[in-house]
Enzyme design. Structure first.
Site, PDB file in Angstrom:
ATOM      1  N   ASP A   1     -42.295  49.972 127.050  1.00 34.65           N
ATOM      2  CA  ASP A   1     -41.725  50.902 128.135  1.00 34.65           C
ATOM      3  C   ASP A   1     -42.083  52.377 128.060  1.00 34.65           C
ATOM      4  O   ASP A   1     -41.243  53.379 128.343  1.00 34.65           O
ATOM      5  CB  ASP A   1     -40.158  50.920 127.987  1.00 34.65           C
ATOM      6  CG  ASP A   1     -39.164  51.268 129.131  1.00 34.65           C
ATOM      7  OD1 ASP A   1     -39.957  51.279 130.297  1.00 34.65           O
ATOM      8  OD2 ASP A   1     -38.219  52.024 128.904  1.00 34.65           O
TER       9      ASP A   1
ATOM     10  N   ASP B   1     -39.017  58.029 121.437  1.00 31.77           N
ATOM     11  CA  ASP B   1     -38.518  56.795 122.040  1.00 31.77           C
ATOM     12  C   ASP B   1     -39.573  55.712 121.696  1.00 31.77           C
ATOM     13  O   ASP B   1     -39.967  55.125 122.810  1.00 31.77           O
ATOM     14  CB  ASP B   1     -38.264  57.004 123.210  1.00 31.77           C
ATOM     15  CG  ASP B   1     -36.968  58.192 123.493  1.00 31.77           C
ATOM     16  OD1 ASP B   1     -36.161  58.211 122.620  1.00 31.77           O
ATOM     17  OD2 ASP B   1     -37.100  59.009 124.605  1.00 31.77           O
TER      18      ASP B   1
END
Length: 428
Positions: A328, A348
């Site tokens: 992602d 992240d």
């Protein structure tokens, strides 16, 4: 020759035709002479030459995988051993040799090409402070898709708190990018960044917080408005793109497990970039890289990928993302106004790859990536951070990465697959 048997020459045997082959005698042993000997020596020399050429090719292709004799291989091996020596961190460490705070120490580590240097004896103390320092203020997280809280710790240090959303064994079904962020994945990704030698991930540590006594008394009205109770458990849902009152994160009673990520110093502002190999996130619509074989060549002509280390950073990050199962990364961050020279920061959490990355991956295969990571995470406050299944998956993925790189070498050649790039920019 048996002991006591007299030393005497041995005569040549006779061939079936009755003609003796030319033989020589020396020091009591027979050896072939004449054309059969010449033919045999020629074949042996050809075989040896082929063997030498093969070994040279393997040494170039596999580097540390086939030997540790190259200068870059020796340098990378020293760096790997240094990493191993400092891998285990003391959970209760404190700074004793400096008047600086842990936050000042960590801020001085940051440079254009690293968030922390390879030699950080204070690392354990900084992580310990992140896990235990008093919370002075709590607010909703900065903009984004996932639930988080922005905490200010004693001494004015900002950190990002990501709450536990799943148990360790919970399996998220659906697309690779489905589900909430896992707090333990943040911890594991930071230590994997240390092990790989990238040093591009901000510091992360696990932490338990008491929502009733540590967070609510210092929370902003905006964060407080998202607190609720589910049975005897205190919960909050925060403010973010996917935050819903119907899907809060809940503590066990008042105690919530989560991860704490150190905020980078304000003197290093970040700039967001669209990832050149990002997904479209539209059903039935492919990104250009998924169907255009010439896409990589096009990327290499676009700034900032046409010069400097940025494209190689992207390749490193793709290896990192595959190992942690991150599908992602549609954007990435770098420091602002860097001209493409600063690193791609790991937030992240038909190409070329750095020789140093290839060497480190091969060393981790032989040493055991899962065992190395298990050791690195052993003293985190929320240990065990990963399950045995997670760790086994890392070893499998590492083999897949190495096999893919070797396939590129076989198809394109080592010179077109590996590149020597060790760009080190000085700290300001």
């Amino acid at each position: 020759m048996p002991s006591g048997e007299p030393h005497r020459p041995v005569g040549p045997p006779q061939a079936d035709s009755g003609r003796a082959e030319p033989w020589c005698w020396a020091e009591g042993r027979t050896r072939a002479c004449g054309r059969p000997l010449l033919d045999m020596k020629l074949k042996q020399r050809v075989a040896v030459l082929c063997g030498v050429l093969l070994l040279l090719g393997l040494a170039k292709v596999f580097l540390l995988d086939g030997g540790e004799g190259s200068a870059s291989g020796r340098r990378d091996l020293r760096a790997f051993r240094k990493m191993e020596a400092g891998l285990q961190l003391d959970r209760g460490a404190r700074l004793t040799h400096t008047l600086q705070s842990p936050w000042e120490v960590a801020a001085q580590w940051v440079g254009p090409r690293e968030v922390y240097p390879d030699d950080t004896p204070e690392m354990a103390a900084v992580l310990s402070a992140m896990a235990t320092a008093r919370v002075e203020r709590a607010d909703v997280g900065y903009k984004g898709t996932q639930l988080k809280a922005l905490l200010v710790l004693e001494g004015g240090q900002k950190v990002v708190f990501k709450p536990k959303r799943y148990g360790r064994d919970y399996v998220v079904e659906g697309e690779p990018y489905a589900g909430y962020d896992r707090h333990n994945a943040e911890v594991a990704a930071f230590h994997l960044d240390r092990i790989l030698g990238f040093r591009r991930a901000p510091l992360v540590v696990g932490r338990f917080v008491n929502l009733r006594t540590e967070i609510k008394p210092v929370a902003t009205d905006q964060l407080l408005s998202t607190f609720l109770m589910q049975g005897n458990n205190t919960c909050f849902y925060g403010k973010c793109y996917y935050c819903r009152e119907s899907e809060p994160a809940c503590a066990v009673g008042d105690i919530m497990e989560g991860s704490v990520t150190l905020w980078l110093p304000d003197v290093w502002p970040l700039q967001k970039h669209r990832h050149p190999w990002g997904r479209t996130y539209r059903e039935g619509k492919l990104a250009r890289w998924e169907y255009d074989e010439s896409y990589c060549e096009a990327v290499k002509k676009m700034p900032p990928y046409d010069a400097g280390p940025r494209l190689l950073d992207v390749i490193d990050t793709s290896v990192f993302d595959y190992l942690i199962g991150n599908a992602d990364r549609h954007h990435y961050e770098s420091f602002q106004d860097d001209g493409g020279a600063s690193m791609l920061i790991l937030l992240d959490n038909a190409k070329r790859i750095r020789v140093s990355t290839w060497n480190r991956l091969n060393l981790l295969r032989s040493r055991g990536l899962s065992a190395t990571l298990r050791q690195a995470m052993a003293h985190d406050p929320v240990a065990p951070v990963l399950t045995d299944s997670h760790l086994a998956a890392l070893d499998r993925r590492l083999l897949g990465v190495l096999a893919t790189i070797r396939q590129c070498m076989e198809a394109q050649g080592a010179d077109n697959t590996l590149i020597e790039d060790r760009m080190n920019l000085p700290h300001p």
